[in-house]
Design an enzyme around this catalytic site. Sequence first.
Site, mmCIF file in Angstrom:
data_model
loop_
_atom_site.group_PDB
_atom_site.id
_atom_site.type_symbol
_atom_site.label_atom_id
_atom_site.label_comp_id
_atom_site.label_asym_id
_atom_site.label_seq_id
_atom_site.Cartn_x
_atom_site.Cartn_y
_atom_site.Cartn_z
ATOM 1 N N ARG A 78 -10.016 -1.307 40.079
ATOM 2 C CA ARG A 78 -10.716 -1.825 38.902
ATOM 3 C C ARG A 78 -10.659 -0.837 37.738
ATOM 4 O O ARG A 78 -10.818 -1.198 36.584
ATOM 5 C CB ARG A 78 -12.197 -2.091 39.206
ATOM 6 C CG ARG A 78 -12.457 -3.195 40.203
ATOM 7 C CD ARG A 78 -13.953 -3.519 40.223
ATOM 8 N NE ARG A 78 -14.357 -4.287 41.384
ATOM 9 C CZ ARG A 78 -14.285 -5.618 41.488
ATOM 10 N NH1 ARG A 78 -13.800 -6.330 40.499
ATOM 11 N NH2 ARG A 78 -14.695 -6.249 42.572
ATOM 12 N N GLU B 113 -15.694 -14.180 31.314
ATOM 13 C CA GLU B 113 -14.943 -14.097 32.586
ATOM 14 C C GLU B 113 -13.786 -13.124 32.458
ATOM 15 O O GLU B 113 -13.242 -12.936 31.376
ATOM 16 C CB GLU B 113 -14.366 -15.484 32.929
ATOM 17 C CG GLU B 113 -15.238 -16.329 33.841
ATOM 18 C CD GLU B 113 -15.195 -15.868 35.298
ATOM 19 O OE1 GLU B 113 -14.807 -14.709 35.558
ATOM 20 O OE2 GLU B 113 -15.556 -16.673 36.166
ATOM 21 N N ASP B 114 -13.398 -12.530 33.578
ATOM 22 C CA ASP B 114 -12.200 -11.698 33.579
ATOM 23 C C ASP B 114 -10.940 -12.564 33.710
ATOM 24 O O ASP B 114 -9.971 -12.376 33.002
ATOM 25 C CB ASP B 114 -12.262 -10.653 34.706
ATOM 26 C CG ASP B 114 -12.585 -11.266 36.069
ATOM 27 O OD1 ASP B 114 -12.962 -12.463 36.127
ATOM 28 O OD2 ASP B 114 -12.478 -10.556 37.079
ATOM 29 N N LYS C 127 -4.753 -18.242 34.057
ATOM 30 C CA LYS C 127 -3.562 -18.779 34.750
ATOM 31 C C LYS C 127 -3.533 -20.282 34.491
ATOM 32 O O LYS C 127 -3.837 -21.097 35.361
ATOM 33 C CB LYS C 127 -3.636 -18.466 36.243
ATOM 34 C CG LYS C 127 -3.551 -16.979 36.558
ATOM 35 C CD LYS C 127 -3.576 -16.718 38.054
ATOM 36 C CE LYS C 127 -3.514 -15.242 38.356
ATOM 37 N NZ LYS C 127 -3.732 -14.932 39.790
ATOM 38 N N ASP D 292 -8.349 -18.714 37.441
ATOM 39 C CA ASP D 292 -7.164 -18.995 38.258
ATOM 40 C C ASP D 292 -7.118 -20.500 38.529
ATOM 41 O O ASP D 292 -6.624 -21.263 37.706
ATOM 42 C CB ASP D 292 -7.258 -18.146 39.531
ATOM 43 C CG ASP D 292 -6.067 -18.294 40.452
ATOM 44 O OD1 ASP D 292 -5.143 -19.045 40.115
ATOM 45 O OD2 ASP D 292 -6.042 -17.664 41.522
ATOM 46 N N PHE E 191 -0.640 -12.150 41.329
ATOM 47 C CA PHE E 191 -1.910 -11.435 41.481
ATOM 48 C C PHE E 191 -1.907 -10.191 40.596
ATOM 49 O O PHE E 191 -0.973 -9.393 40.642
ATOM 50 C CB PHE E 191 -2.110 -11.033 42.948
ATOM 51 C CG PHE E 191 -3.517 -10.635 43.252
ATOM 52 C CD1 PHE E 191 -4.489 -11.600 43.506
ATOM 53 C CD2 PHE E 191 -3.889 -9.295 43.278
ATOM 54 C CE1 PHE E 191 -5.799 -11.236 43.785
ATOM 55 C CE2 PHE E 191 -5.192 -8.929 43.556
ATOM 56 C CZ PHE E 191 -6.144 -9.903 43.812
ATOM 57 N N VAL E 192 -2.932 -10.044 39.784
ATOM 58 C CA VAL E 192 -3.009 -8.902 38.864
ATOM 59 C C VAL E 192 -4.232 -8.034 39.175
ATOM 60 O O VAL E 192 -5.223 -8.517 39.732
ATOM 61 C CB VAL E 192 -3.055 -9.355 37.387
ATOM 62 C CG1 VAL E 192 -1.744 -10.031 36.987
ATOM 63 C CG2 VAL E 192 -4.233 -10.282 37.118
ATOM 64 N N GLY F 174 -15.771 -8.630 38.093
ATOM 65 C CA GLY F 174 -14.558 -8.307 37.356
ATOM 66 C C GLY F 174 -14.690 -8.200 35.848
ATOM 67 O O GLY F 174 -13.926 -7.486 35.209
#
Length: 171
Positions: free
Chosen positions: A158, A92-93, A124, A96, A145-146, A38
């Site tokens: 993506r 990191e993307d 998050k 969570d 959720f994105v 990601g």
Amino acid sequence: MIELISKEKIDSSVNRIANQINFDYEDRNPLFISVLSGSFVFLSDLIRKINIDIEIDFIKVNSYKNLKSTEKINFKFDLSTKIKNRNIIIIEDIIDTGLTINTIYNYFLQLKPKSISIATLLFKKDRSNLNFDIDYVGFNIPLDFVVGYGLDYNQKLRNLDSIFLLENKDL
Ligand code: 5GP
């Protein structure tokens, strides 16, 4: 899908993080470690706003979550660069629950880098449970959720150039 973060907002946030890294890491030759898949879009925009010497490497991790919530992170491939005594920045993307970054952080810690910091585009924060700080955060986001800007839904989406909330009717 509903747009959550526009490409203009992403761009200015990536700029802000790059400026901070340029300032914090001058003359420290940091090693950026991008967590695939990601984070590749964030990495690619970020590094083009960096104006100090840096190096880049990649790891790939897969997380599997079962119904009992015993969770396990698998490293799919390892770094080719030695990180002992290096200043590393994990890219990191999204964070969570924090399980993935926690596992990666502890893995790198035992390889004795000079320093570790973490940059994530999305956080998050209300769900994650971490006992270390996230140094560079693009956006604190809700728990939904994105997708887009590198983040997938079943490997798709993506390529969207901003970040969207996935709605039930999109599934
Ligand atoms: P963790 O819960 O360990 O912090 O996050 C595990 C992984 O789940 C992330 O690296 C990311 O791949 C995925 N993930 C978590 N939240 C989202 C989300 O909102 N959208 C997408 N596309 N992936 C997510």
